[in-house]
Design an enzyme around this catalytic site. Structure first.
Site, PDB file in Angstrom:
ATOM      1  N   ASP A 345      74.863  18.219  56.380  1.00 55.57           N
ATOM      2  CA  ASP A 345      76.096  17.568  56.823  1.00 55.57           C
ATOM      3  C   ASP A 345      76.808  16.901  55.647  1.00 55.57           C
ATOM      4  OD1 ASP A 345      74.191  17.881  58.853  1.00 55.57           O
ATOM      5  OD2 ASP A 345      74.961  16.232  60.053  1.00 55.57           O
ATOM      6  N   GLU A 472      71.690  26.587  65.710  1.00 55.00           N
ATOM      7  CA  GLU A 472      70.234  26.424  65.829  1.00 55.00           C
ATOM      8  C   GLU A 472      69.674  27.011  67.129  1.00 55.00           C
ATOM      9  OE1 GLU A 472      69.631  22.227  65.135  1.00 55.00           O
ATOM     10  OE2 GLU A 472      69.499  22.555  62.971  1.00 55.00           O
ATOM     11  N   GLN A 579      76.509  25.554  68.022  1.00 50.18           N
ATOM     12  CA  GLN A 579      77.586  24.956  67.212  1.00 50.18           C
ATOM     13  C   GLN A 579      78.259  26.060  66.413  1.00 50.18           C
ATOM     14  OE1 GLN A 579      73.993  23.173  65.287  1.00 50.18           O
ATOM     15  NE2 GLN A 579      75.468  22.710  63.678  1.00 50.18           N
TER      16      GLN A 579
HETATM   17  C1  BGC Z   1      72.664  20.087  64.098  1.00 47.85           C
HETATM   18  C2  BGC Z   1      72.507  20.260  62.601  1.00 47.85           C
HETATM   19  C3  BGC Z   1      72.796  18.953  61.929  1.00 47.85           C
HETATM   20  C4  BGC Z   1      71.937  17.839  62.503  1.00 47.85           C
HETATM   21  C5  BGC Z   1      72.304  16.481  61.954  1.00 47.85           C
HETATM   22  C6  BGC Z   1      71.744  18.973  64.567  1.00 47.85           C
HETATM   23  O1  BGC Z   1      71.914  18.779  65.931  1.00 47.85           O
HETATM   24  O2  BGC Z   1      72.330  21.283  64.760  1.00 47.85           O
HETATM   25  O3  BGC Z   1      73.400  21.244  62.123  1.00 47.85           O
HETATM   26  O4  BGC Z   1      72.541  19.076  60.557  1.00 47.85           O
HETATM   27  O5  BGC Z   1      72.094  17.781  63.905  1.00 47.85           O
HETATM   28  O6  BGC Z   1      73.614  16.158  62.226  1.00 47.85           O
END
Ligand code: BGC
Length: 744
Positions: A345, A472, A579
Site C-alpha cells: 500500500d 487476494e 479488489q
Molecule cells: C488487501 C491488501 C492490502 C492489505 C492492507 C488487504 O485486505 O487485500 O491488498 O495490502 O489489506 O491494506
C-alpha cells in the site's frame, strides 16, 4: 455495493464531534479520536480510569516484539518469525478523585458529554459535568517535537466544594490485546521517570513527565511511575492541570542502559523546560501551514468535505518523512490489527499523496525499502531466487506474514518497489536519488523477477507462475496480468536507467552480471499479457475467464468478511474478485491504454468485484470518472472518504484504514480532478459531481503549489511560480501565476 453507513459523528468541515457518550461506539471513537505524529500514536481512550470496554492503545512506530510462526510441517521458504508493533506505555495515565470518589465513565453519572477532534489544530478535547465539576480535557501529540505529548485538564466548579486529587504518570502495564499479554520489563524508575525494555526485541522507551502543579508526592508501582497532585475547589473556581510527557525510544541495542538513561535524563530535562503553550502554538502552526498550503475544499457537500479532511489529517499524522527507518502501517498508529505492518500500500497508494504534498516523505518511504534491502536479498535466497524479494508485510524488513499464500505468492509487492522508484523519479525528477539508491532497487528487483519466472514450453512466452495478484481471492495463479505488466515495464525501465547511467555516471552503476540487461529486455519482450483483441479484455490470469460465475449481488451483506463465512478454498473457485487487479494496471499506466479498453474492462471487472478490501472503491471511482460514469464515481467516492467515519466495514474499532485514506485523497485528485502522473508531465481532465457546487485542491508540483479549482463548468489551474507545462483535457498549456482556464 451493499455497504451501509452508520451516522454517528456530527458533520462539520473541520471537526469530528460526538455529543453524548455512547459506550457501544466506545472503541470506534477511540480509533476516530486517535492522535499521532509518525513517531508515536495514541488512541482516543480516556485519560482517566474507564472500567468499560476499551483498547488503551499507545504505539511507537517501529517498536515491536516478535514471535515464531509455527507450521505442522516445515517447508523451506516460509517465514518463521513475525514482528508486530506492540502496545507501549500509557503516557496519559490519570486517575481523578473528587472528595474521595473516583471518576469512571462506566460507573459515574455525567452530563453534557461532548468530544471533538479539531483537525484545523490537531487537538482533541472532551468535556462533561460530574459531581458539580465541569471537566474539560485537551490533548495533542506534538507535530514539531516528536517525543512530546501533552495533556491539559480544566476543573471548573459548578457547585462542587472540596478537594480534587489527581494521580498521573506513565504506565507500562497495558496489555497488548492481540497477544493478550504485556511485553515490557522495567529498566529504571524514579520520580516522574520510567524506562522499560521489550522482552525479546530489546527495544527501550524512556518516559518522563512534568505538570504545572507541584506534586504532593511521587511514587512507583510495578512498571508505573506516578505523582499525586491535589487542590481545593469552590463554587465558581477553575483550576488547570497541565502535563507534558516526553517519550524517547532507543532501538540501538549497543547503547548501554546507563547511556540510555543518561541521554533520556538530559534530553527530557531540556524538553520539559519548554511550556505547554509554546508546544501547542508550534503544533497549531504546523497544522495551519498544512491546511493553508495543501487543503482540499468541496462546496456543497459537508460530509465528503469532512471525510476527505479526516483522511488528509490522518495521513500527515501517520507519516511526514522525518525518519527514513519508519513507514506507514496499514492502520497507522491507531490499533493493533495488522500489527503496525507496512504493505505494498505504501508504494502504490500512499506514495502519490506524499509525492504531491511532502516530497521528503515520499523519498523516505522508498528509502525505507533501500534501508531494508539486505533483508530482501536474504529472503530471495530462501526463495531459491536471485536479487531482492521484498516482504508482503513487515516492520523490520523481514517477512512477517504467517499466511504463506500471501507472504510467498504476492510477488507483485516487489514489483511495487520498482514502480515506486519509477513513479517518484518520473514526477520529482530526482536523479540523485535515482543514481544513488533507486538504480540499486531497480537492478535487484529485476534480478529477482528474471529468476522467479519461466518460459512456457507451449508458446515460448515469459511468465510468472504460482502467484497471487492484488486480488487476494485467487491464489497460486499463473501469469497475473497486473504483475506481468508491472514487471515488463520495470524490466524496460531498469535497462533504460542503466543505459542513461552509462552516459551520466558510469561509476555509480550497480554491479551487473554479463548479459543481464539483454536478459531483462528479452524477458520484457516475451512477457505474456493475456489480452482478447475482440472484447478488448485483459484476462486477470491464465484461465480466469473459465472460472464459474457468481453474482456478487446474491451475497448477503451480513455474510462479510467473506473469510469468516466461506470455507477458505471455496473463495478461490469462482470469478468473484476482492479488489481491483486489471483495473489497477489500467490506472497506474493510464496512457498505455485506450478509453475503449478502460470502458470494456471496467464494465467487466466492476461487476465481479466484491470490494472486500478498503483499497477497492476509490480505484473504481477514479476509473468511473475517467469513462464518464459519474453517478458510480460519486457513489464509490463516498465509501473512500467516509470509510471510518461511517464505519462502513464495521471494523473501525480495530483502528483506522490509513492506507485507504491515501486512496480517498487520490479519489479527489486523480478521480474527479482527472490527474494522471504516468507521463513526463502531469495531465488533468477534471469532472465535477453534480452534487457539488465546486471543489478545489492543491498539490506541490516541482516545488510550487498548483491550485486546481473546478466550478461552474470551468476548471482553473494556477501555479504559484515560474510556469510549467501541464496537459489539460488533452492539450498542453504553460501554467503559471496568471493561470489557465478551460471548459470542462
Ligand atoms: C488487501 C491488501 C492490502 C492489505 C492492507 C488487504 O485486505 O487485500 O491488498 O495490502 O489489506 O491494506
Amino acid at each position: 455495493m451493499a455497504k451501509e453507513a452508520i451516522k454517528y459523528y456530527g458533520v462539520d468541515p473541520w471537526k469530528i464531534t460526538e455529543t453524548g457518550f455512547n459506550p457501544e461506539r466506545g472503541r470506534v471513537s477511540e480509533s476516530i479520536f486517535s492522535l499521532g505524529n509518525e513517531y508515536m500514536g495514541t488512541r482516543g481512550y480516556f485519560d482517566e480510569v474507564y472500567s468499560g470496554d476499551s483498547l488503551k492503545g499507545s504505539y511507537f512506530n517501529g517498536v515491536w516484539e516478535e514471535k515464531p510462526i509455527t507450521y505442522f510441517e516445515h517447508f523451506k521458504g516460509l517465514s518463521e518469525r513475525c514482528c508486530f508493533m506492540i502496545n507501549a506505555n500509557n503516557w496519559i495515565y490519570t486517575r481523578i478523585f473528587a472528595n474521595g470518589e473516583e471518576l469512571d465513565l462506566a460507573k459515574c453519572r455525567v452530563e453534557d458529554f461532548y468530544r471533538e477532534l479539531d483537525m484545523k489544530r490537531g487537538i482533541v478535547t472532551r468535556s462533561f459535568v460530574w459531581n458539580g465539576i465541569k471537566l474539560t480535557f485537551e490533548r495533542f501529540i506534538s507535530m514539531t517535537e516528536r517525543t512530546v505529548a501533552a495533556q491539559k485538564i480544566t476543573f471548573t466548579s459548578v457547585g462542587f466544594e472540596g478537594t480534587v486529587k489527581i494521580v498521573a504518570g506513565s504506565d507500562f502495564t497495558p496489555i497488548h490485546e492481540e497477544e493478550n499479554r504485556n511485553f515490557w520489563h522495567e529498566v529504571f524508575k524514579g520520580d516522574g521517570i520510567i524506562a522499560a525494555r521489550t522482552e525479546s526485541s530489546g527495544q527501550r522507551i524512556y518516559s518522563a513527565y512534568e505538570a504545572n502543579i507541584k506534586a504532593d508526592r511521587f511514587f512507583t508501582e510495578e512498571k508505573k511511575s506516578c505523582a499525586e497532585y491535589s487542590f481545593k475547589l469552590s463554587n465558581g473556581e477553575t483550576e488547570t492541570f497541565e502535563r507534558l510527557s516526553v517519550n524517547i525510544t532507543e532501538k540501538d541495542k549497543t547503547v548501554t542502559d546507563d547511556d540510555f538513561i543518561k541521554n533520556g535524563n538530559e534530553k527530557s530535562a531540556k524538553l520539559l523546560k519548554v511550556s505547554y503553550d509554546k508546544y501547542k502554538a508550534d503544533h497549531e502552526k504546523f497544522w495551519s501551514d498544512v491546511w493553508n498550503t495543501l487543503d482540499i475544499t468541496i462546496d456543497g457537500d459537508e460530509e465528503n468535505q469532512q471525510g476527505v479532511r479526516f483522511c488528509i489529517f490522518n495521513l500527515h499524522q501517520t507519516y511526514h518523512g522525518e525518519d527514513g527507518s519508519l513507514n506507514v502501517g496499514a492502520k497507522g498508529l491507531t490499533g493493533e490489527k495488522y500489527s503496525g505492518w507496512t504493505f505494498w500500500d505504501s508504494e502504490t497508494y500512499c506514495l502519490p499523496f506524499y509525492m504531491f504534498n511532502n516530497p521528503q516523505a515520499a523519498k523516505n518511504l522508498i528509502m525505507y525499502r533501500y534501508n531494508t534491502l539486505q533483508q530482501a536479498l536474504d529472503r530471495a535466497v530462501e526463495q531459491d531466487t536471485k536479487g531482492a524479494c521484498f516482504p508482503m508485510v513487515t516492520i523490520d524488513g523481514t517477512e512477517s506474514c504467517g499466511v504463506w499464500q500471501h507472504g510467498n505468492l504476492e510477488i507483485h509487492v516487489t514489483a511495487a518497489i520498482a514502480y515506486a522508484v519509477w513513479h517518484y523519479v518520473t514526477n520529482l525528477k530526482d536523479k540523485d536519488f535515482l543514481y544513488d539508491y533507486g538504480a540499486r532497487l531497480l537492478v535487484e528487483t529485476s534480478r529477482y523477477f528474471a529468476s522467479r519466472g519461466g518460459f512456457s514450453p507451449k508458446t515460448g512466452e515469459y511468465g510468472l507462475y504460482g502467484v497471487m495478484g492484488p486480488d487476494e481471492f485467487h491464489m497460486m495463479v499463473n501469469n497475473n496480468t497486473y504483475t506481468n505488466y508491472m514487471v515488463k515495464k520495470m524490466f524496460n525501465y531498469t535497462v533504460d536507467v542503466i543505459n542513461e547511467m552509462k552516459r551520466e555516471c558510469p561509476e555509480k552503476i550497480p554491479q551487473l552480471d554479463d548479459g543481464e540487461l539483454e536478459d531483462w529486455s528479452f524477458k520484457a519482450d516475451k512477457m505474456r499479457i493475456n489480452y482478447d483483441e475482440e472484447t478488448e479484455l485483459f484476462e486477470q490470469h491464465d484461465g480466469y475467464f473459465d472460472l464459474p460465475h457468481i453474482d456478487i449481488n446474491s451475497i448477503s451483506p451480513d455474510r462479510v468478511p467473506i473469510y469468516k463465512y466461506w470455507a477458505y478454498d471455496s473463495i478461490f473457485r469462482v470469478n468473484m474478485i476482492k479488489q481491483p487487479d486489471v483495473l489497477l494496471m489500467l490506472f497506474f499506466f493510464s496512457k498505455d491504454f485506450t478509453m475503449k479498453q478502460k470502458e470494456a474492462n471496467y464494465d467487466y471487472y466492476e461487476a465481479r468485484c466484491f470490494h472486500e478490501s478498503s483499497l477497492s472503491p476509490s480505484i473504481h471511482s477514479i476509473l468511473a470518472s475517467e469513462i464518464g460514469k459519474d453517478e458510480k464515481a460519486y457513489e464509490y467516492a463516498k465509501y473512500a472518504s467516509r470509510l471510518d467515519l461511517d464505519d462502513y466495514n464495521r471494523n473501525t474499532h480495530q483502528g483506522l484504514h490509513i492506507t485507504s485514506c491515501a486512496a480517498a485523497w487520490m479519489n479527489i485528485v486523480y478521480g474527479f480532478g482527472g490527474m494522471r502522473s504516468d507521463d513526463d508531465i502531469l495531465s488533468f481532465k477534471p469532472t465535477k459531481p453534480v452534487q457539488w457546487k465546486g471543489y478545489q485542491f492543491k498539490i506541490l508540483y516541482r516545488g510550487k503549489i498548483l491550485t486546481v479549482d473546478v466550478r461552474g463548468g470551468k476548471a482553473r489551474f494556477t501555479l504559484d511560480g515560474e510556469a510549467e507545462p501541464i496537459r489539460i483535457c488533452g492539450k498542453e498549456y504553460s501554467v503559471g501565476r496568471e493561470g489557465v482556464e478551460v471548459e470542462i
